[in-house]
Write an enzyme that holds these catalytic residues in place. Structure first.
Site, PDB file in Angstrom:
ATOM      1  N   HIS A  46      -8.505 -11.083   3.644  1.00  0.00           N
ATOM      2  CA  HIS A  46      -7.408 -11.634   4.376  1.00  0.00           C
ATOM      3  C   HIS A  46      -6.320 -12.139   3.743  1.00  0.00           C
ATOM      4  O   HIS A  46      -5.336 -12.872   4.589  1.00  0.00           O
ATOM      5  CB  HIS A  46      -8.152 -12.389   5.528  1.00  0.00           C
ATOM      6  CG  HIS A  46      -9.064 -11.764   6.539  1.00  0.00           C
ATOM      7  ND1 HIS A  46     -10.106 -12.631   7.063  1.00  0.00           N
ATOM      8  CD2 HIS A  46      -9.349 -10.650   6.663  1.00  0.00           C
ATOM      9  CE1 HIS A  46     -10.494 -11.754   7.791  1.00  0.00           C
ATOM     10  NE2 HIS A  46     -10.338 -10.483   7.566  1.00  0.00           N
ATOM     11  N   THR A  96     -20.058 -17.532   7.943  1.00  0.00           N
ATOM     12  CA  THR A  96     -19.031 -16.622   9.086  1.00  0.00           C
ATOM     13  C   THR A  96     -19.652 -16.366  10.278  1.00  0.00           C
ATOM     14  O   THR A  96     -20.742 -16.102  10.257  1.00  0.00           O
ATOM     15  CB  THR A  96     -18.693 -15.298   8.348  1.00  0.00           C
ATOM     16  OG1 THR A  96     -17.809 -14.558   9.093  1.00  0.00           O
ATOM     17  CG2 THR A  96     -19.729 -14.303   8.021  1.00  0.00           C
TER      18      THR A  96
HETATM   19  C1  BV8 Z   1      -7.590  -4.920  11.893  1.00  0.00           C
HETATM   20  C2  BV8 Z   1      -6.267 -14.829   7.933  1.00  0.00           C
HETATM   21  C3  BV8 Z   1      -6.819  -2.889  12.226  1.00  0.00           C
HETATM   22  C4  BV8 Z   1      -5.240 -15.694   8.802  1.00  0.00           C
HETATM   23  C5  BV8 Z   1      -7.682 -13.842   9.548  1.00  0.00           C
HETATM   24  C6  BV8 Z   1     -12.860  -3.676  15.802  1.00  0.00           C
HETATM   25  C7  BV8 Z   1     -12.711  -2.927  14.660  1.00  0.00           C
HETATM   26  C8  BV8 Z   1     -11.541  -3.452  13.921  1.00  0.00           C
HETATM   27  C9  BV8 Z   1     -10.502  -4.425  14.351  1.00  0.00           C
HETATM   28  C10 BV8 Z   1     -10.965  -4.974  15.436  1.00  0.00           C
HETATM   29  C11 BV8 Z   1     -12.303  -4.521  16.335  1.00  0.00           C
HETATM   30  N1  BV8 Z   1     -12.327  -5.483  17.256  1.00  0.00           N
HETATM   31  C12 BV8 Z   1     -11.176  -6.347  17.572  1.00  0.00           C
HETATM   32  C13 BV8 Z   1     -10.460  -6.053  16.547  1.00  0.00           C
HETATM   33  C14 BV8 Z   1      -9.101  -6.481  16.144  1.00  0.00           C
HETATM   34  C15 BV8 Z   1      -9.499  -8.149  15.362  1.00  0.00           C
HETATM   35  C16 BV8 Z   1     -10.664  -8.795  15.542  1.00  0.00           C
HETATM   36  O1  BV8 Z   1     -11.507  -8.649  14.808  1.00  0.00           O
HETATM   37  N2  BV8 Z   1     -10.388  -9.780  16.781  1.00  0.00           N
HETATM   38  C17 BV8 Z   1     -11.593 -10.416  16.882  1.00  0.00           C
HETATM   39  C18 BV8 Z   1     -11.115 -11.890  17.387  1.00  0.00           C
HETATM   40  C19 BV8 Z   1     -12.179  -9.865  18.188  1.00  0.00           C
HETATM   41  N3  BV8 Z   1      -9.312  -7.803  13.799  1.00  0.00           N
HETATM   42  C20 BV8 Z   1      -8.278  -7.488  13.250  1.00  0.00           C
HETATM   43  O2  BV8 Z   1      -7.245  -7.531  13.813  1.00  0.00           O
HETATM   44  C21 BV8 Z   1      -8.286  -7.203  11.626  1.00  0.00           C
HETATM   45  N4  BV8 Z   1      -7.184  -6.067  11.395  1.00  0.00           N
HETATM   46  O3  BV8 Z   1      -8.451  -4.631  12.400  1.00  0.00           O
HETATM   47  O4  BV8 Z   1      -6.494  -4.049  11.460  1.00  0.00           O
HETATM   48  C22 BV8 Z   1      -5.883  -1.799  11.735  1.00  0.00           C
HETATM   49  C23 BV8 Z   1      -6.299  -0.435  11.803  1.00  0.00           C
HETATM   50  C24 BV8 Z   1      -5.193   0.371  11.160  1.00  0.00           C
HETATM   51  C25 BV8 Z   1      -3.876  -0.185  11.122  1.00  0.00           C
HETATM   52  C26 BV8 Z   1      -3.565  -1.434  11.076  1.00  0.00           C
HETATM   53  C27 BV8 Z   1      -4.709  -2.327  11.489  1.00  0.00           C
HETATM   54  C28 BV8 Z   1      -7.645  -8.243  10.800  1.00  0.00           C
HETATM   55  C29 BV8 Z   1      -8.391  -9.554  11.001  1.00  0.00           C
HETATM   56  C30 BV8 Z   1      -8.040 -10.668   9.947  1.00  0.00           C
HETATM   57  C31 BV8 Z   1      -7.106 -11.678  10.717  1.00  0.00           C
HETATM   58  N5  BV8 Z   1      -6.844 -12.818   9.791  1.00  0.00           N
HETATM   59  N6  BV8 Z   1      -7.383 -14.742   8.768  1.00  0.00           N
HETATM   60  C32 BV8 Z   1      -5.758 -17.106   8.740  1.00  0.00           C
HETATM   61  O5  BV8 Z   1      -6.448 -17.515   7.963  1.00  0.00           O
HETATM   62  O6  BV8 Z   1      -4.891 -17.764   9.372  1.00  0.00           O
HETATM   63  S1  BV8 Z   1      -9.206 -14.072  10.625  1.00  0.00           S
HETATM   64  C33 BV8 Z   1      -9.878 -15.319  10.620  1.00  0.00           C
HETATM   65  O7  BV8 Z   1     -11.081 -15.413  11.088  1.00  0.00           O
HETATM   66  C34 BV8 Z   1     -10.072 -16.134   9.021  1.00  0.00           C
HETATM   67  O8  BV8 Z   1     -10.098 -15.136   7.986  1.00  0.00           O
HETATM   68  C35 BV8 Z   1     -11.632 -16.259   9.213  1.00  0.00           C
HETATM   69  O9  BV8 Z   1     -12.220 -16.576   7.820  1.00  0.00           O
HETATM   70  C36 BV8 Z   1     -11.999 -15.029  10.024  1.00  0.00           C
HETATM   71  C37 BV8 Z   1     -13.524 -15.148  10.521  1.00  0.00           C
HETATM   72  O10 BV8 Z   1     -13.866 -16.283  10.893  1.00  0.00           O
HETATM   73  P1  BV8 Z   1     -14.988 -17.051  10.273  1.00  0.00           P
HETATM   74  O11 BV8 Z   1     -14.640 -17.132   8.563  1.00  0.00           O
HETATM   75  O12 BV8 Z   1     -16.141 -16.513  10.673  1.00  0.00           O
HETATM   76  O13 BV8 Z   1     -14.835 -18.464  10.680  1.00  0.00           O
HETATM   77  P2  BV8 Z   1     -15.408 -19.104  12.040  1.00  0.00           P
HETATM   78  O14 BV8 Z   1     -14.976 -20.399  12.279  1.00  0.00           O
HETATM   79  O15 BV8 Z   1     -15.352 -18.027  12.993  1.00  0.00           O
HETATM   80  O16 BV8 Z   1     -17.106 -19.207  11.506  1.00  0.00           O
HETATM   81  C38 BV8 Z   1     -17.419 -20.374  10.738  1.00  0.00           C
HETATM   82  C39 BV8 Z   1     -18.956 -20.242  10.671  1.00  0.00           C
HETATM   83  O17 BV8 Z   1     -19.393 -20.899   9.630  1.00  0.00           O
HETATM   84  C40 BV8 Z   1     -19.770 -20.570  12.037  1.00  0.00           C
HETATM   85  O18 BV8 Z   1     -20.838 -19.314  11.963  1.00  0.00           O
HETATM   86  C41 BV8 Z   1     -20.440 -21.754  11.688  1.00  0.00           C
HETATM   87  O19 BV8 Z   1     -21.550 -21.949  11.965  1.00  0.00           O
HETATM   88  C42 BV8 Z   1     -20.487 -21.699  10.109  1.00  0.00           C
HETATM   89  N7  BV8 Z   1     -20.485 -23.098   9.167  1.00  0.00           N
HETATM   90  C43 BV8 Z   1     -20.018 -23.938   9.667  1.00  0.00           C
HETATM   91  N8  BV8 Z   1     -20.101 -24.994   8.894  1.00  0.00           N
HETATM   92  C44 BV8 Z   1     -20.958 -24.478   7.981  1.00  0.00           C
HETATM   93  C45 BV8 Z   1     -21.195 -23.134   8.302  1.00  0.00           C
HETATM   94  N9  BV8 Z   1     -22.051 -22.458   7.478  1.00  0.00           N
HETATM   95  C46 BV8 Z   1     -22.715 -22.897   6.303  1.00  0.00           C
HETATM   96  N10 BV8 Z   1     -22.337 -24.334   6.112  1.00  0.00           N
HETATM   97  C47 BV8 Z   1     -21.593 -24.999   6.795  1.00  0.00           C
HETATM   98  N11 BV8 Z   1     -21.472 -26.294   6.618  1.00  0.00           N
END
Ligand code: BV8
Length: 241
Positions: A114, A182
């Site tokens: 990312h 994640t």
């Molecule tokens: C794309 C950078 C296509 C910016 C980020 C199906 C297939 C393909 C795509 C999609 C699909 N369905 C939907 C989509 C579109 C979309 C998507 O997934 N939307 C979601 C919201 C439904 N995906 C996209 O748009 C991606 N691109 O698919 O392109 C394409 C095809 C052809 C041509 C062009 C394009 C791009 C996605 C990337 C977006 N950018 N980040 C920034 O950082 O500001 S995403 C963002 O979310 C971050 O990168 C982050 O890392 C990522 C995932 O979140 P997590 O890391 O999991 O963080 P989260 O807070 O959610 O969870 C934390 C976890 O840690 C929790 O479980 C928690 O319990 C745990 N935790 C907490 N504390 C601890 C811990 N674990 C251990 N120890 C601890 N102490």
């Protein structure tokens, strides 16, 4: 401890949870980043076209936070660097995170799928440079001289993540897939475990604070803070060698 094929490489996927104990916010925890600001306002190309100053300010604040004195790799980051040093068939670390804590901990075989907060990219010519200060629409690209086109080198929603082919090849060839910190919300990263199950032969394990959305797809899981769970799991793996 499941016997892992030590002749095959390991693929690790990390998310924001691995950096939580280093002082960086996650996205979807109760106090997470997306509880304070909307994805549509700061993390899409449309947002950047509509209000570049707001998007730049969002990433400028996170960049300065990352460079703050009290943010450093935690034992989980260090454990992954140790695994890379010891695992004979190699470790590929794929991170969704845009921080540089894996590098600071010593990991070298790393893909930032990312992008990276400490890099900037020119939308006009594609030139990528390191970036420690603030970005603004006044910035001029040092490569092509165009101003107003320098953006964070970060993959926004709707943009293609980086090095996907290399990642998919590694998922299909690995003997072990470890997903750490994640929530399994964001694709294509959230689908990597299915790639391993359907097209690979690797054992898959989730190391997280709590079950992710994709928990049922994993062969195994250990829950708790990354600094404890990842460290213990890496020690067990290295003890098998
Ligand atoms: C794309 C950078 C296509 C910016 C980020 C199906 C297939 C393909 C795509 C999609 C699909 N369905 C939907 C989509 C579109 C979309 C998507 O997934 N939307 C979601 C919201 C439904 N995906 C996209 O748009 C991606 N691109 O698919 O392109 C394409 C095809 C052809 C041509 C062009 C394009 C791009 C996605 C990337 C977006 N950018 N980040 C920034 O950082 O500001 S995403 C963002 O979310 C971050 O990168 C982050 O890392 C990522 C995932 O979140 P997590 O890391 O999991 O963080 P989260 O807070 O959610 O969870 C934390 C976890 O840690 C929790 O479980 C928690 O319990 C745990 N935790 C907490 N504390 C601890 C811990 N674990 C251990 N120890 C601890 N102490």
């Amino acid at each position: 401890m499941q016997d892992i094929d030590t002749t095959k490489p390991i693929v690790v996927l990390t998310g924001a949870g691995i950096s939580k104990e280093s002082g960086l916010d996650t996205f979807r925890d109760a106090d997470g980043i997306w509880s304070k600001v909307r994805i549509e306002d700061v993390a899409t190309p449309e947002a950047f076209a509509r209000d570049p100053d707001r998007v730049q300010a969002f990433y400028n604040a996170r960049r300065q936070g990352l460079l703050g004195a009290n943010v450093a790799p935690n034992p989980a980051h260090k454990a992954l660097a140790k695994l890379e040093q010891h695992w004979p068939a190699g470790v590929l670390l794929v991170t969704q995170n845009i921080d540089d804590l894996h590098e600071r901990a010593g990991s070298r075989f790393l893909i930032h799928m990312h992008g990276e907060l400490l890099k900037a990219r020119c939308s006009a010519c594609g030139d990528i440079t390191t970036c420690q200060g603030d970005l603004s629409r006044a910035d001029r690209c040092i490569a092509c001289g165009v101003s107003g086109q320098v953006r964070p080198h970060v993959v926004w929603f709707g943009e293609m993540p980086l090095e996907m082919e290399r990642i998919e090849d590694a998922l299909m060839a690995c003997g072990l897939f470890i997903s750490i910190g994640t929530s399994g919300n964001v694709y294509p990263a959230a689908g990597f475990v299915e790639t391993v199950r359907q097209f690979g032969t690797g054992h898959s394990i989730e190391l997280n604070l709590e079950p992710s959305l994709g928990a049922s797809a994993f062969d195994d899981a250990k829950y708790g803070p990354a600094s404890e769970v990842v460290t213990a799991y890496v020690d067990d793996l290295v003890a098998q060698l």
